[in-house]
Design an enzyme around this catalytic site. Structure first.
Site, PDB file in Angstrom:
ATOM      1  N   GLU A  33      48.286  28.831  67.296  1.00  0.00           N
ATOM      2  CA  GLU A  33      48.682  30.288  67.903  1.00  0.00           C
ATOM      3  C   GLU A  33      50.260  30.222  67.731  1.00  0.00           C
ATOM      4  OE1 GLU A  33      47.492  32.905  68.559  1.00  0.00           O
ATOM      5  OE2 GLU A  33      45.412  32.433  68.371  1.00  0.00           O
ATOM      6  N   THR A  39      54.240  34.836  61.948  1.00  0.00           N
ATOM      7  CA  THR A  39      54.138  34.191  60.622  1.00  0.00           C
ATOM      8  C   THR A  39      53.026  34.397  60.070  1.00  0.00           C
ATOM      9  OG1 THR A  39      55.506  32.505  61.338  1.00  0.00           O
ATOM     10  CG2 THR A  39      54.271  31.983  59.304  1.00  0.00           C
ATOM     11  N   GLY A  77      60.245  27.967  59.757  1.00  0.00           N
ATOM     12  CA  GLY A  77      61.170  28.783  60.623  1.00  0.00           C
ATOM     13  C   GLY A  77      60.815  28.895  61.958  1.00  0.00           C
ATOM     14  N   TYR A  78      61.817  29.630  62.675  1.00  0.00           N
ATOM     15  CA  TYR A  78      61.703  29.636  64.039  1.00  0.00           C
ATOM     16  C   TYR A  78      61.377  28.151  64.742  1.00  0.00           C
ATOM     17  CZ  TYR A  78      61.076  34.585  62.912  1.00  0.00           C
ATOM     18  OH  TYR A  78      61.120  35.759  62.443  1.00  0.00           O
ATOM     19  N   TYR A 116      50.801  36.773  75.341  1.00  0.00           N
ATOM     20  CA  TYR A 116      49.663  36.752  74.273  1.00  0.00           C
ATOM     21  C   TYR A 116      48.927  35.427  73.923  1.00  0.00           C
ATOM     22  CZ  TYR A 116      47.702  35.961  69.746  1.00  0.00           C
ATOM     23  OH  TYR A 116      46.858  35.548  68.898  1.00  0.00           O
ATOM     24  N   ASP A 134      48.398  40.767  69.982  1.00  0.00           N
ATOM     25  CA  ASP A 134      49.497  40.333  69.030  1.00  0.00           C
ATOM     26  C   ASP A 134      49.468  41.552  68.159  1.00  0.00           C
ATOM     27  OD1 ASP A 134      47.011  40.728  67.540  1.00  0.00           O
ATOM     28  OD2 ASP A 134      47.231  38.877  66.246  1.00  0.00           O
ATOM     29  N   CYS A 186      42.240  47.586  59.619  1.00  0.00           N
ATOM     30  CA  CYS A 186      43.080  48.323  60.462  1.00  0.00           C
ATOM     31  C   CYS A 186      44.335  48.018  59.994  1.00  0.00           C
ATOM     32  CB  CYS A 186      42.795  48.321  61.827  1.00  0.00           C
ATOM     33  SG  CYS A 186      43.648  49.827  62.749  1.00  0.00           S
ATOM     34  N   CYS A 193      39.465  53.036  56.898  1.00  0.00           N
ATOM     35  CA  CYS A 193      38.941  53.619  58.210  1.00  0.00           C
ATOM     36  C   CYS A 193      37.240  53.644  58.020  1.00  0.00           C
ATOM     37  CB  CYS A 193      39.461  55.042  58.763  1.00  0.00           C
ATOM     38  SG  CYS A 193      41.030  54.719  59.039  1.00  0.00           S
ATOM     39  N   CYS A 196      35.304  50.627  59.118  1.00  0.00           N
ATOM     40  CA  CYS A 196      35.785  50.102  60.405  1.00  0.00           C
ATOM     41  C   CYS A 196      34.407  50.371  61.253  1.00  0.00           C
ATOM     42  CB  CYS A 196      37.068  50.685  61.165  1.00  0.00           C
ATOM     43  SG  CYS A 196      37.596  50.318  62.706  1.00  0.00           S
ATOM     44  N   CYS A 202      37.794  55.625  67.494  1.00  0.00           N
ATOM     45  CA  CYS A 202      39.103  55.946  67.508  1.00  0.00           C
ATOM     46  C   CYS A 202      39.831  57.191  67.276  1.00  0.00           C
ATOM     47  CB  CYS A 202      39.554  55.081  65.807  1.00  0.00           C
ATOM     48  SG  CYS A 202      41.212  55.059  65.387  1.00  0.00           S
TER      49      CYS A 202
END
Length: 349
Positions: A33, A39, A77-78, A116, A134, A186, A193, A196, A202
């Site tokens: 996570e 990412t 990264g990050y 999250y 998320d 989605c 759709c 889905c 929806c």
């Protein structure tokens, strides 16, 4: 709105095969996570496998040197995510008997874990009835509700909705099903759709607005900086310095330099000034060594590198944060993307 039953049935048939799912544990869930923050899954997969091979337990991560953790993270990264992983592992092993908490409230007190991530860990790893939100889930919920507010502005509303639709059982599977649905069906553009499992519930699909929802965040202008870096050579070695333990790219190694300022007559003067201010030494600039562009989250930059020599009589001794390194050995020092490109060019020369 009842979406749990059809969504979980779809997930049972279509769940992505991912290494943190096939061999689940709180530790593996947590690491995955953190890696997945901002990412893509495809980018994370090889990093996760290498990370688990080197640090199979939270204890092994706790006992590692920060430099090794950053080296394994290089390119993802990050980097604050890697530093926070290391800090949390040490804290959990020192204070919590090596067991990652199952409580959202306690998880939220740990570095790098937000709402999250805490909900994802608690629900996926421990089966707690906790919501998660998320980017994929935000998009799914925004369309379900036909939400007309830009992303970010609607967070409070979406969190409330997430908590109301969460089923009593299989909350972790439910959250992961929403993530997979957002990735495969989605999608940000041209959502599928007709495939889905919850399209009948929806509101955006019912109103034909699925291609307009969610509304994009209001974008701020991103500043651009011109930077000069000094690639200082001495007897076949090159000088690198370690960045402070706080701020951008904390703890990583770099070639000295910084942003062009109004008082600098040229990029070469900028490189000289930065070395003078950072290392208390004088250099002479000999030749350009490439132009490198990179975009970070909140700014972008163009870096001009220059091969340099110390002025005769000057010296920069090695220390905890300064090293003279052979080009072939630069690979052993964790760096940001641009500095790694310079190091690779030196190694090829």
């Amino acid at each position: 709105m009842e979406i749990a039953a059809p969504l979980l049935a779809w997930y049972d048939r279509n769940a992505r095969e991912l290494p943190w799912r096939s061999h689940p544990s709180p530790y593996r869930t947590w690491v995955s996570e953190i890696m997945l923050q901002q990412t893509q899954v495809e980018t994370v997969l090889p990093y996760f496998e290498r990370f688990m091979a080197r640090f199979p337990t939270i204890e092994s991560l706790s006992n590692a040197q920060q430099s090794e953790v950053l080296s394994l993270w290089e390119g993802l990264g990050y980097y604050s995510r890697a530093r926070n992983l290391h800090k949390v592992a040490q804290k959990v092993c020192a204070e919590l008997n090596g067991v990652l908490p199952d409580s959202v409230n306690i998880l939220l007190t740990l570095p790098g874990i937000g709402r999250y991530t805490a909900g994802a860990i608690a629900s996926i790893a421990y089966g707690r009835k906790e919501a998660a939100l998320d980017a994929n889930i935000r998009r799914v919920y925004s369309r379900l509700l036909n939400c007309k507010e830009p992303l970010g502005s609607s967070d409070k509303y979406l969190w409330q909705f997430a908590e109301t639709v969460l089923p009593e059982e299989r909350a972790g599977d439910f959250n992961q099903a929403l993530m997979d649905l957002g990735q495969a069906i989605c999608r940000p553009t041209q959502p599928l759709c007709l495939l889905c499992p919850i399209s009948q519930a929806c509101l955006a699909y019912g109103n034909g607005t699925q291609n307009e929802i969610p509304l994009a965040r209001l974008q701020k202008e991103v500043p651009h900086y011109i930077v000069a870096a000094a690639v200082i050579q001495q007897k076949g070695t090159f000088l690198i310095q370690r960045r402070p333990q706080k701020g951008l790219l904390a703890g990583l190694w770099e070639f000295p330099g910084g942003k062009l300022e109004a008082k600098d007559a040229s990029l070469q003067d900028c490189a000289k000034r930065e070395v003078r201010e950072e290392l208390n030494a004088e250099i002479q600039v000999e030749a350009p060594f490439g132009i490198y562009k990179h975009a970070y989250t909140h700014f972008s930059m163009t870096l001009h590198a220059f091969l340099c020599q110390l002025v005769q009589g000057e010296a920069i001794p090695e220390s905890e944060a300064v090293r003279w390194v052979l080009p072939a050995n630069l690979k052993d020092y964790p760096m940001g993307k641009v500095d790694r490109l310079i190091a690779q060019k030196l190694a090829r020369a």
